[in-house]
Design an enzyme around this catalytic site. Sequence first.
Site, PDB file in Angstrom:
ATOM      1  N   THR A  46       1.084  -2.090   9.685  1.00 57.00           N
ATOM      2  CA  THR A  46       0.573  -1.176   8.664  1.00 57.00           C
ATOM      3  C   THR A  46       0.405   0.229   9.235  1.00 57.00           C
ATOM      4  O   THR A  46       0.793   1.222   8.625  1.00 57.00           O
ATOM      5  CB  THR A  46      -0.783  -1.679   8.149  1.00 57.00           C
ATOM      6  N   TYR A 109       1.238  -8.202  -3.250  1.00 56.99           N
ATOM      7  CA  TYR A 109       1.554  -8.002  -4.661  1.00 56.99           C
ATOM      8  C   TYR A 109       1.857  -9.316  -5.377  1.00 56.99           C
ATOM      9  O   TYR A 109       1.278  -9.592  -6.431  1.00 56.99           O
ATOM     10  CB  TYR A 109       2.707  -7.007  -4.859  1.00 56.99           C
ATOM     11  N   TYR A 135      -0.986 -12.683   9.611  1.00 61.32           N
ATOM     12  CA  TYR A 135      -1.836 -11.506   9.424  1.00 61.32           C
ATOM     13  C   TYR A 135      -2.538 -11.625   8.075  1.00 61.32           C
ATOM     14  O   TYR A 135      -1.889 -11.572   7.025  1.00 61.32           O
ATOM     15  CB  TYR A 135      -0.980 -10.235   9.510  1.00 61.32           C
TER      16      TYR A 135
END
Length: 297
Positions: A46, A109, A135
Amino acid sequence: MSIFTGAGVAVITPMKENGEVNYPKLAEILEDQIAKGTDSIIACGTTGEASTLTHEEHLEVIRFTVEQVKGRVPVIAGTGSNCTETAIYLSVEAEKHGADALLVVTPYYNKATQKGLIAHYTAVAEAVKLPIIMYNVPGRTGCNILPETAAYLAEHVENIVAIKEASGNISQVAKLMQLAGGKIDLYSGNDDQIVPLLSLGGQGVISVLSNVAPKETHDIVAKWMEGDMKGSMELQLRALPLIDQLFCEVNPIPVKAAMNLMGWEAGPLRMPLTEMEEAHKENLKAAMKEFGIPVKE
């Protein structure tokens, strides 16, 4: 044997002013991290803006990082996706490029069920031989790996060996460690919870803080592992004001601003991320100075 023990840096991806990846600057950052005791490099997470890199850029950053590090510390490649086939593709290619392990985020999502998570992680794991760190960051993905699911995967899939826990839910992490019975390595995904997760049997942290304070982040874990729990706790608490500022806007906006304030020329962010609010930047600057990090005015 654990992939690594200590502090792994979720390294930023520096950009040129035109938005291209700045590979010479990335090389400098990697060398500085290794020199200051970082125990592992996590590329294209990220913090590395993986979600706005093209697949070609994503894999080139991994390849470049592996080549630059030259086996001095493990390189863990972020290869997660909300599409299982894409996660498999990235994972297979990262393995070809010489990564030591993979960091695979939950599908975002789509919000997979627990059955879907088991199918997703099993499919990715079966496509490669590398060890995999799951993760779990439900605040970003809308999807939470329940303790029972993580324990099941660690038990039944040979190369699923660890989890980066960023749920913030200490009770959930404790339950996972109880259910897993020593069959999963735990890494903190939150810089403000390194010591709490070490106390539950954690092996270290995959850290944003380490971009700007690699030695101190390493030392939080090292002191704990050496039995200096008080020293570890004191370092953790001293870092909290800086950590707060590193997350006052969505990661990696503040950490990239911090790197630029340090003179690293980390460059801009890719949209939809935008530059840090000026008031927040002043607070970040003050926290960096308080922690002893030199800031370029």
